[in-house]
Design a protein around this motif. Structure first.
Motif, PDB file in Angstrom:
ATOM      1  N   PRO A  12       0.828  -1.222   0.000  1.00  0.00           N
ATOM      2  CA  PRO A  12       0.000   0.000   0.000  1.00  0.00           C
ATOM      3  C   PRO A  12       0.853   1.259   0.000  1.00  0.00           C
ATOM      4  N   GLY A  13       2.091   1.126   0.467  1.00  0.00           N
ATOM      5  CA  GLY A  13       2.996   2.271   0.515  1.00  0.00           C
ATOM      6  C   GLY A  13       3.241   2.873  -0.849  1.00  0.00           C
ATOM      7  N   ALA A  14       3.157   2.044  -1.903  1.00  0.00           N
ATOM      8  CA  ALA A  14       3.354   2.566  -3.260  1.00  0.00           C
ATOM      9  C   ALA A  14       2.250   3.569  -3.601  1.00  0.00           C
ATOM     10  N   THR A  15       1.020   3.272  -3.161  1.00  0.00           N
ATOM     11  CA  THR A  15      -0.102   4.189  -3.404  1.00  0.00           C
ATOM     12  C   THR A  15       0.033   5.452  -2.549  1.00  0.00           C
ATOM     13  N   ILE A  16       0.508   5.279  -1.316  1.00  0.00           N
ATOM     14  CA  ILE A  16       0.745   6.435  -0.442  1.00  0.00           C
ATOM     15  C   ILE A  16       1.770   7.362  -1.090  1.00  0.00           C
ATOM     16  N   LYS A  17       2.840   6.762  -1.639  1.00  0.00           N
ATOM     17  CA  LYS A  17       3.889   7.558  -2.273  1.00  0.00           C
ATOM     18  C   LYS A  17       3.334   8.337  -3.469  1.00  0.00           C
ATOM     19  N   GLU A  18       2.441   7.695  -4.252  1.00  0.00           N
ATOM     20  CA  GLU A  18       1.810   8.386  -5.387  1.00  0.00           C
ATOM     21  C   GLU A  18       0.993   9.584  -4.908  1.00  0.00           C
ATOM     22  N   GLN A  19       0.266   9.387  -3.809  1.00  0.00           N
ATOM     23  CA  GLN A  19      -0.542  10.469  -3.245  1.00  0.00           C
ATOM     24  C   GLN A  19       0.338  11.633  -2.809  1.00  0.00           C
ATOM     25  N   LEU A  20       1.475  11.334  -2.202  1.00  0.00           N
ATOM     26  CA  LEU A  20       2.381  12.384  -1.756  1.00  0.00           C
ATOM     27  C   LEU A  20       2.980  13.118  -2.953  1.00  0.00           C
ATOM     28  N   ASN A  21       3.343  12.385  -3.993  1.00  0.00           N
ATOM     29  CA  ASN A  21       3.909  13.012  -5.196  1.00  0.00           C
ATOM     30  C   ASN A  21       2.892  13.930  -5.864  1.00  0.00           C
ATOM     31  N   ASP A  22       1.626  13.476  -5.907  1.00  0.00           N
ATOM     32  CA  ASP A  22       0.575  14.306  -6.508  1.00  0.00           C
ATOM     33  C   ASP A  22       0.391  15.605  -5.740  1.00  0.00           C
ATOM     34  N   ARG A  23       0.584  15.535  -4.434  1.00  0.00           N
ATOM     35  CA  ARG A  23       0.399  16.713  -3.590  1.00  0.00           C
ATOM     36  C   ARG A  23       1.675  17.526  -3.425  1.00  0.00           C
ATOM     37  N   GLY A  24       2.790  16.953  -3.892  1.00  0.00           N
ATOM     38  CA  GLY A  24       4.069  17.641  -3.688  1.00  0.00           C
ATOM     39  C   GLY A  24       4.441  17.708  -2.230  1.00  0.00           C
ATOM     40  N   MET A  25       4.051  16.696  -1.483  1.00  0.00           N
ATOM     41  CA  MET A  25       4.291  16.670  -0.038  1.00  0.00           C
ATOM     42  C   MET A  25       5.494  15.769   0.264  1.00  0.00           C
ATOM     43  N   LYS A  28       8.731  13.976   5.220  1.00  0.00           N
ATOM     44  CA  LYS A  28       8.919  14.613   6.526  1.00  0.00           C
ATOM     45  C   LYS A  28       7.647  15.342   6.953  1.00  0.00           C
ATOM     46  N   GLU A  29       7.059  16.112   6.009  1.00  0.00           N
ATOM     47  CA  GLU A  29       5.805  16.810   6.324  1.00  0.00           C
ATOM     48  C   GLU A  29       4.685  15.805   6.566  1.00  0.00           C
ATOM     49  N   PHE A  30       4.656  14.755   5.737  1.00  0.00           N
ATOM     50  CA  PHE A  30       3.605  13.743   5.869  1.00  0.00           C
ATOM     51  C   PHE A  30       3.671  13.061   7.232  1.00  0.00           C
ATOM     52  N   SER A  31       4.877  12.742   7.689  1.00  0.00           N
ATOM     53  CA  SER A  31       5.024  12.083   9.001  1.00  0.00           C
ATOM     54  C   SER A  31       4.543  12.994  10.119  1.00  0.00           C
ATOM     55  N   ALA A  32       4.772  14.307   9.933  1.00  0.00           N
ATOM     56  CA  ALA A  32       4.311  15.264  10.949  1.00  0.00           C
ATOM     57  C   ALA A  32       2.790  15.315  10.976  1.00  0.00           C
ATOM     58  N   ARG A  33       2.158  15.337   9.793  1.00  0.00           N
ATOM     59  CA  ARG A  33       0.693  15.364   9.714  1.00  0.00           C
ATOM     60  C   ARG A  33       0.088  14.065  10.256  1.00  0.00           C
ATOM     61  N   MET A  34       0.780  12.949  10.061  1.00  0.00           N
ATOM     62  CA  MET A  34       0.298  11.643  10.536  1.00  0.00           C
ATOM     63  C   MET A  34       0.606  11.441  12.021  1.00  0.00           C
ATOM     64  N   ASP A  35       1.450  12.358  12.596  1.00  0.00           N
ATOM     65  CA  ASP A  35       1.906  12.222  13.983  1.00  0.00           C
ATOM     66  C   ASP A  35       2.588  10.865  14.192  1.00  0.00           C
ATOM     67  N   ILE A  41       7.127   5.907   8.803  1.00  0.00           N
ATOM     68  CA  ILE A  41       6.506   6.257   7.532  1.00  0.00           C
ATOM     69  C   ILE A  41       7.320   5.678   6.370  1.00  0.00           C
ATOM     70  N   SER A  42       8.653   5.767   6.487  1.00  0.00           N
ATOM     71  CA  SER A  42       9.519   5.218   5.442  1.00  0.00           C
ATOM     72  C   SER A  42       9.313   3.711   5.300  1.00  0.00           C
ATOM     73  N   ARG A  43       9.225   3.018   6.429  1.00  0.00           N
ATOM     74  CA  ARG A  43       9.017   1.561   6.394  1.00  0.00           C
ATOM     75  C   ARG A  43       7.622   1.220   5.876  1.00  0.00           C
ATOM     76  N   LEU A  44       6.650   2.065   6.177  1.00  0.00           N
ATOM     77  CA  LEU A  44       5.283   1.854   5.695  1.00  0.00           C
ATOM     78  C   LEU A  44       5.236   1.969   4.169  1.00  0.00           C
ATOM     79  N   ILE A  45       5.901   2.976   3.646  1.00  0.00           N
ATOM     80  CA  ILE A  45       5.916   3.177   2.194  1.00  0.00           C
ATOM     81  C   ILE A  45       6.644   2.038   1.483  1.00  0.00           C
ATOM     82  N   ASN A  46       7.694   1.509   2.109  1.00  0.00           N
ATOM     83  CA  ASN A  46       8.467   0.414   1.507  1.00  0.00           C
ATOM     84  C   ASN A  46       7.836  -0.957   1.736  1.00  0.00           C
TER      85      ASN A  46
END
Length: 371
Positions: A12-25, A28-35, A41-46
């Motif tokens: 699922p991390g591949a889809t998360i990464k696509e979402q972040l790329n689409d948002r330009g996020m 580091k910012e994503f991990s802060a928003r996810m608390d 977060i890196s391990r989740l994406i991988n």
């Protein structure tokens, strides 16, 4: 992402990464928003950690994609991952299965007959009691002491298959607790059985060894194993397996005493594998236990290796003449074509459960007949 011939497991991390790329996020910012930590977060994406229901809810809040979507994506990934790993393991096991003498094993009734490789792999896993055949390379699983005439890679697999059947058959034999001291005490009685016929000594030999915590098993020879015998600990008993490789009785007795030597000398159950030195020590022990060294050296000094002389010497030390002949041949005191008339020849017929159904043999275990 993990692949096999037929499946691709995308985390699922591949889809998360696509979402972040689409948002330009950034992550580091994503991990802060996810608390959550950047590392997690890196391990989740991988795909290194599981996407839990809690994380799915957080993703819905941050990315606006329903938690149900993420949970479903994770379930699909885990299912595909299992299929990928299973297929890759099956491919490896199919290669190993080709090294095992499956046709001969099925002929003996050890495994079901089939030509389908995947079925063979499943049958072999069940036969060896492992989740995958690559585990057969683990010495902690296959550790045995054995006497054989040659060593090859394919022969190693044949040996492992043979030893597993010995283990399976030995489970049907009731034994007492292992008692090496008692074994040493009954060795002279076992040695005297060399003067008896197999019909006379077979049951008694098995019984005496069982009273020492040893299950004696006779099995047919597997081609390529070059095996004479093997011994190992299985649970609370020691198993000695012997194979009818050749017809000479002296070879049978030497193989038996060689395995007994491994037991008496403490080679069985070692954390390390049996060494060539251990094999040589067991050979020497067997030779001297069957024919005492000093008496044999005295006999050799006479240099009289006539049939009468050999029989007289054998009678004197209370052992079958054929065993003396075998020792003389082995030490090149005489050639291998001399005095063979003094050797008893036994032909061993092994009847498996399949044969028993046709021949109406009443026992449910492997039966050995000596003719």
């Amino acid at each position: 992402m993990v692949r096999s011939r037929s499946f691709i497991a995308t985390p699922p991390g591949a889809t998360i990464k696509e979402q972040l790329n689409d948002r330009g996020m950034s992550q580091k910012e994503f991990s802060a928003r996810m608390d959550m930590s950047e590392k997690h977060i890196s391990r989740l994406i991988n795909g290194d950690v599981q996407l839990t229901s809690e994380v799915a809810v957080r993703l819905e809040m941050v990315l606006g994609v329903p938690a149900k979507f993420w949970n479903n994506l994770e379930a699909i990934y885990r299912e595909k991952l299992i299929k990928v790993e299973a297929e890759n393991t099956m491919d490896k096991d199919e290669v190993l299965a080709k090294q095992l003498p499956y046709n001969q094993m099925s002929k003996f009734g050890w495994v079901p007959e089939t030509r389908l490789m995947k079925e063979r792999v499943i049958n072999l896993r069940k036969y060896f009691e492992v989740v995958e055949l690559s585990l057969l390379e683990n010495r902690q699983i296959t550790k045995i002491a054995c006497r054989r005439l040659a060593i090859t890679e394919k022969g190693d697999f044949a040996l492992i298959a043979w030893a597993q059947e010995a283990k399976r058959v030995a489970r049907q034999t009731d034994t007492t607790h292992i008692n090496i001291d008692k074994l040493v005490r009954v060795l002279p009685e076992i040695r005297s059985m060399t003067l008896e016929t197999p019909a006379e000594f077979s049951a008694e030999l098995k019984d005496k060894l069982a009273q020492c915590g040893i299950a004696l098993v006779f099995l047919p020879h597997l081609q390529g194993s070059f095996l004479q015998g093997a011994s190992f600990i299985d649970g609370k008993k020691i198993v000695i397996g012997l194979t009818a490789r050749g017809k000479d009785a002296d070879r049978f007795w030497f193989s038996l005493f060689h395995e007994l030597g491994h037991i008496v000398l403490g080679h069985i159950g070692k954390t390390d594998e049996i060494t060539e030195q251990d094999e040589n020590e067991a050979d020497l022990w067997a030779k001297d236990e069957l024919i005492p060294k000093e008496e044999f050296e005295q006999f050799k000094k006479t240099q009289d290796y006539s049939s009468i002389s050999v029989c007289d010497f054998a009678n004197k030390i209370g052992i079958a003449p054929g065993i003396v002949v075998g020792r003389l041949q082995k030490e090149r005191c005489i050639t291998y074509n001399m005095l063979n008339e003094l050797k008893e020849k036994r032909k061993y017929y092994y009847i498996t459960e399949i044969c028993e159904r046709f021949m109406l043999i009443r026992h449910s275990r492997i039966v050995t007949l000596f003719l």
